[in-house]
Design an enzyme around this catalytic site. Structure first.
Site, PDB file in Angstrom:
ATOM      1  N   THR A  40       0.838  -1.211   0.000  1.00 36.65           N
ATOM      2  CA  THR A  40       0.000   0.000   0.000  1.00 36.65           C
ATOM      3  C   THR A  40       0.869   1.256   0.000  1.00 36.65           C
ATOM      4  O   THR A  40       0.573   2.237  -0.694  1.00 36.65           O
ATOM      5  CB  THR A  40      -0.900   0.000   1.258  1.00 36.65           C
ATOM      6  OG1 THR A  40      -1.675  -1.191   1.251  1.00 36.65           O
ATOM      7  CG2 THR A  40      -1.827   1.206   1.293  1.00 36.65           C
ATOM      8  N   HIS A  43       2.121   1.860  -3.410  1.00 38.31           N
ATOM      9  CA  HIS A  43       1.101   2.506  -4.261  1.00 38.31           C
ATOM     10  C   HIS A  43       1.070   4.009  -3.999  1.00 38.31           C
ATOM     11  O   HIS A  43       0.944   4.809  -4.921  1.00 38.31           O
ATOM     12  CB  HIS A  43      -0.301   1.935  -3.978  1.00 38.31           C
ATOM     13  CG  HIS A  43      -0.503   0.538  -4.486  1.00 38.31           C
ATOM     14  ND1 HIS A  43      -0.544   0.244  -5.827  1.00 38.31           N
ATOM     15  CD2 HIS A  43      -0.673  -0.633  -3.839  1.00 38.31           C
ATOM     16  CE1 HIS A  43      -0.741  -1.064  -5.973  1.00 38.31           C
ATOM     17  NE2 HIS A  43      -0.816  -1.614  -4.779  1.00 38.31           N
TER      18      HIS A  43
HETATM   19 ZN    ZN Z   1       0.079  -3.151   5.274  1.00 38.78          ZN
END
Ligand code: ZN
Ligand code: NAD
Length: 340
Positions: A40, A43
């Site tokens: 994440t 990203h």
């Molecule tokens: Zn995580």
């Protein structure tokens, strides 16, 4: 305090001086010691389409953390200054049917630390006392910093009874590898893990007693025959987010098999539902960790011999965050931990 901030809506992160967060009466301030870098965060670093529509800037990022309680709000009773802690990165609402029934992880008003509200890539992070999870002595700070993804692995792996079962895991990223270790810990018979990246497959074999399979050039039927398996895998754990991997999984499950889906595809793609219907498969989507059953189980398993330490391949000072993100971009790593 030093903090890694998404300052502008463009690729990159910036190490900055930021004010130490102020805490409310139900909050806890944590002096962060170790943080895990998550897909994440990559990203958000890359500022892809998901990040640009989800993350308001400026934002302190990061949601995988362990540290020491530095201060507690006036109404906090059970958490004391000096305790070693980690915590749930989802800050939930209390209005939904799910939350009010105690299924907190299903609350639709959830906000993510380091995504929608200020995160843990910093010397201090503020979280609600409700989210704090004290760490037993057996769990040191670097393992404490990867409990969030270990929790994803545990939540997925414990979705179905794995004792004596043959398990297929697609995707040997850090979470797939940890799920493999969990599957072994709870008594699966064979655990086969696929990936297309040889570095990841090698790491999987170092972390757990698994059969690594390269999905590009190895035949799963031959692997099954070698293992003496006749009818297919009993349980599939999809941890790549790649449709081709899921498709391959559906082709190698026993009739009546069970599948848990954790991997997040980047876009929709066609899937042959007949493979689910005619094989009478049970498919379950997995999000996050159960609050706080997953936390309880994973700490208990770490205390009773579950060992995932080798999944951590890089330990870097927070100031070296660029190195962390570049090894992650290349997939040449397991879990990367930053020291604060
Ligand atoms: Zn995580
Ligand atoms: P990761 O990207 O490090 O690992 C995914 C792995 O899948 C990579 O090693 C990649 O090489 C491999 N892969 C690619 N194509 C493949 C194929 N055809 N067959 C088999 N493997 C293939 O990710 P991670 O951090 O280990 O997380 C695993 C997945 O879980 C990701 O998709 C992530 O977005 C998702 N995730 C979901 C939740 C949730 O709450 N549902 C939470 C955390 C992570």
């Amino acid at each position: 305090m030093k903090a890694l901030v998404k300052l502008r809506p463009e690729p990159g992160l910036w190490l900055r001086d930021e004010p130490v967060p102020e805490i409310g009466e139900d909050d806890v301030l944590i002096r962060v010691r170790r943080t895990g870098v998550c897909g994440t965060d990559l990203h958000i670093y890359n500022w892809d389409a998901w990040a640009s529509r989800t993350v308001p800037v400026p934002m302190i990022v990061g949601h995988e953390y362990a540290g020491e309680v530095a201060a507690v709000g006036a109404d906090v009773r059970n958490i004391k200054v000096g305790m070693r802690v980690s915590g749930e990165g989802h800050v939930i609402g209390m209005r939904s049917r799910a939350a009010r029934a105690g299924r907190f992880h299903l609350d639709p008003e959830t906000r993510g630390i380091g995504v929608n509200i200020p995160g843990a890539f910093a010397e201090y992070v503020r979280i609600p006392a409700f989210n704090v999870v004290p760490l037993p002595d057996e769990v040191d700070d670097e393992i404490g910093a990867i409990l969030d993804p270990l929790g994803n692995a545990v939540h997925t792996a414990l979705s179905f009874d794995l004792a004596g079962e043959d398990v297929l895991i697609t995707g040997a990223g850090p979470i797939g590898i940890m799920a493999a270790a969990v599957a072994r810990h709870v008594g699966a018979r064979h655990v086969v893990i696929t990936d297309v990246n040889p570095i990841r497959l090698e790491l999987a074999a170092q972390v757990a007693d698994v059969v690594p399979v390269n999905a590009t050039d190895e035949d799963l039927n031959a692997v099954m025959a070698r293992l003496g398996m006749k009818e297919g895998f009993d349980v599939g754990l999809e941890m790549s987010g790649v449709y081709a991997a899921l498709d391959q999984m559906l082709d190698h499950l026993v009739v009546g098999g069970r599948v848990a889906l954790l991997g997040i595809p980047s876009k929709p793609a066609p899937l042959d539902l007949n493979k689910i219907i005619f094989h009478q498969l049970t498919v379950k989507g997995i999000y996050g960790r159960e609050m706080f059953e997953t936390w309880h189980k994973m700490l208990a398993m770490l205390e009773s011999g579950l060992d995932v330490r080798k999944v951590i391949t890089h330990r870097l000072p927070a100031a070296d965050f660029e190195t962390a993100f570049s090894v992650m971009k290349r997939g040449e790593c397991g879990k990367v931990v930053l020291e604060w």
